[in-house]
Design a protein around this motif. Structure first.
Motif, PDB file in Angstrom:
ATOM      1  N   ARG A 150       0.848  -1.196   0.000  1.00 48.39           N
ATOM      2  CA  ARG A 150       0.000   0.000   0.000  1.00 48.39           C
ATOM      3  C   ARG A 150       0.876   1.237   0.000  1.00 48.39           C
ATOM      4  O   ARG A 150       2.033   1.177   0.458  1.00 48.39           O
ATOM      5  N   ASP A 151       0.334   2.322  -0.456  1.00 49.79           N
ATOM      6  CA  ASP A 151       1.041   3.610  -0.445  1.00 49.79           C
ATOM      7  C   ASP A 151       1.658   3.829   0.951  1.00 49.79           C
ATOM      8  O   ASP A 151       0.934   3.839   1.953  1.00 49.79           O
TER       9      ASP A 151
ATOM     10  N   GLU B  49      -4.617  -0.314  -3.105  1.00 56.44           N
ATOM     11  CA  GLU B  49      -5.349   0.683  -3.897  1.00 56.44           C
ATOM     12  C   GLU B  49      -6.056   0.031  -5.084  1.00 56.44           C
ATOM     13  O   GLU B  49      -7.155   0.451  -5.459  1.00 56.44           O
TER      14      GLU B  49
ATOM     15  N   LYS C  97      -9.094  -1.795  -3.873  1.00 57.88           N
ATOM     16  CA  LYS C  97     -10.166  -0.843  -3.546  1.00 57.88           C
ATOM     17  C   LYS C  97     -10.930  -0.440  -4.805  1.00 57.88           C
ATOM     18  O   LYS C  97     -12.147  -0.310  -4.779  1.00 57.88           O
TER      19      LYS C  97
ATOM     20  N   ILE D 198      -8.287   5.336   0.579  1.00 55.20           N
ATOM     21  CA  ILE D 198      -7.042   5.667  -0.131  1.00 55.20           C
ATOM     22  C   ILE D 198      -6.760   7.146   0.105  1.00 55.20           C
ATOM     23  O   ILE D 198      -7.646   7.983  -0.074  1.00 55.20           O
TER      24      ILE D 198
ATOM     25  N   THR E 133      -1.070   9.638  -4.665  1.00 54.88           N
ATOM     26  CA  THR E 133      -2.518   9.707  -4.820  1.00 54.88           C
ATOM     27  C   THR E 133      -3.020  11.134  -4.893  1.00 54.88           C
ATOM     28  O   THR E 133      -4.199  11.375  -5.050  1.00 54.88           O
TER      29      THR E 133
END
Ligand code: A3P
Length: 333
Positions: free
Chosen positions: A150-151, A217, A220, A295, A332
């Motif tokens: 994930r970020d 992400e 999602k 996110i 993002t």
């Protein structure tokens, strides 16, 4: 008189205690082969190295903390057990148990069951260990590994909230800046985050049938598509009939943040994680695993400078291993 089990357990303990005292320490975490692990994780890792026997059908979910582990546990559990637990079943285990109860955390289990570190009756496990730290017998076995990442900006913010939520009421909270300094220099639990991701990324390039990469992400935004890919990878693809019956969508819905976070067990239950070397038990309230599930929430907490620092490290570290396709998507904002 010591039984064979007792003596090998004593030996493991002696080895790990010697080793641990020799490791570089930062507060209560130790640097082992490039990764920062708490003492009990190292005990668990040593037990796994010495006694864990992988099964060819094992599926190992791996993640850096706060990258979507709870979600992937729910998804993988539902996927691999759907012949036993129909997703429509009112008694589906996910409705009454937190996903962490259903998918054992390997190094925690091993740290308290050192001579027999394989959790019983399960072929689906989870680890936060980096790929290069996994016991050799797991890396060389035919078991499959799913890695979720994930970020890092969202991972960091999620981790910071989580740690503060678990702190005793009488201790002062960890400041954002202090946590940021630790995370960005790599000295956070299970870190450095970037080396963790790239350890699995490199393995996924080298062994594409063994290591599967999925991004929080992407799940999602295109959940059904990625759930199907996950099922194929772990050897349980959805049949045409199941697809027509909407099983993929039903599993996705059952494991959604909205569904899981509103279940009684996840709102008010707690999870026994394990025992500390002192003998006291460690529990976590289940609702700590569900915060926002979004996110980009990091932009509500991090300054522009902090975001730029993390993005720069991400660009540099991911570029080094050719993880370039992910970089624009990691940003993002
Ligand atoms: P946030 O703190 O950003 O909300 P982990 O499971 O690895 O500990 O990660 C926890 C993060 O995943 C938290 O992120 C949590 O809210 C989010 N999460 C938990 N369950 C989820 C789900 N079913 N879908 C999406 N995100 C989920």
């Amino acid at each position: 008189m010591a039984t064979p089990n007792q003596s090998s357990s004593d030996e493991a303990k002696a080895i790990s205690e010697t080793l641990i005292t020799e490791l570089p320490v930062d507060e209560d975490i130790h640097l082992l082969n490039g990764f920062w692990y708490p003492t009990w994780v190292i005990h668990g890792l040593l037990a796994l190295q010495q006694h864990f026997k992988p099964h060819p059908n094992d599926v190992l979910l791996a993640s850096y903390p706060k990258s979507g582990t709870t979600w992937l546990k729910a998804l993988l559990f539902s996927i691999v057990n759907r012949a036993t637990y129909n997703v429509d079943d009112m008694m589906h285990p996910l409705l009454n148990s937190n996903p962490h109860e259903l998918v054992p955390w390997l190094e925690t289990y091993a740290s308290t069951n050192r001579t027999n570190p394989r959790p019983p009756q399960s072929f689906l496990f989870h680890t936060h260990l980096a790929y290069s730290s996994l016991p050799e017998q797991i890396r060389s076995s035919s078991c499959r590994i799913v890695y979720v990442f994930r970020d890092p900006k969202d991972v960091f913010v999620s981790f910071w909230h989580f740690l503060n939520k678990l702190r005793p009421k009488d201790s002062s909270p960890i400041s954002l800046q202090e946590a940021f300094n630790q995370f960005s220099r790599g000295a956070s639990t299970y870190g450095p985050y970037w080396d963790h991701v790239t350890s699995y990324y490199k393995a996924s390039i080298q062994f594409p049938n063994k290591v599967f990469f999925v991004r929080y992400e992407d799940l999602k935004t295109k959940a059904v598509f990625h759930v199907k890919k996950l099922a194929e990878f772990v050897g349980c693809p959805f049949s045409e009939e199941e697809e027509n019956e909407g099983v993929v969508q039903k599993i996705t819905d059952l494991c959604s943040f909205e569904k899981l976070s509103n279940l009684e067990v996840n709102k008010n239950g707690s999870l026994l994680i394990g025992k500390l070397p002192t003998g006291s038990t460690v529990s976590v309230i289940n609702n700590a695993f569900f915060r926002k599930g979004e996110i980009g929430d990091s932009k509500n907490h991090l300054s522009e400078e902090m975001r730029e620092i993390l993005d720069q490290i991400t660009d540099d570290k991911f570029n080094e291993v050719g993880l370039t396709t992910f970089v624009p998507l990691v940003k993002t904002d």
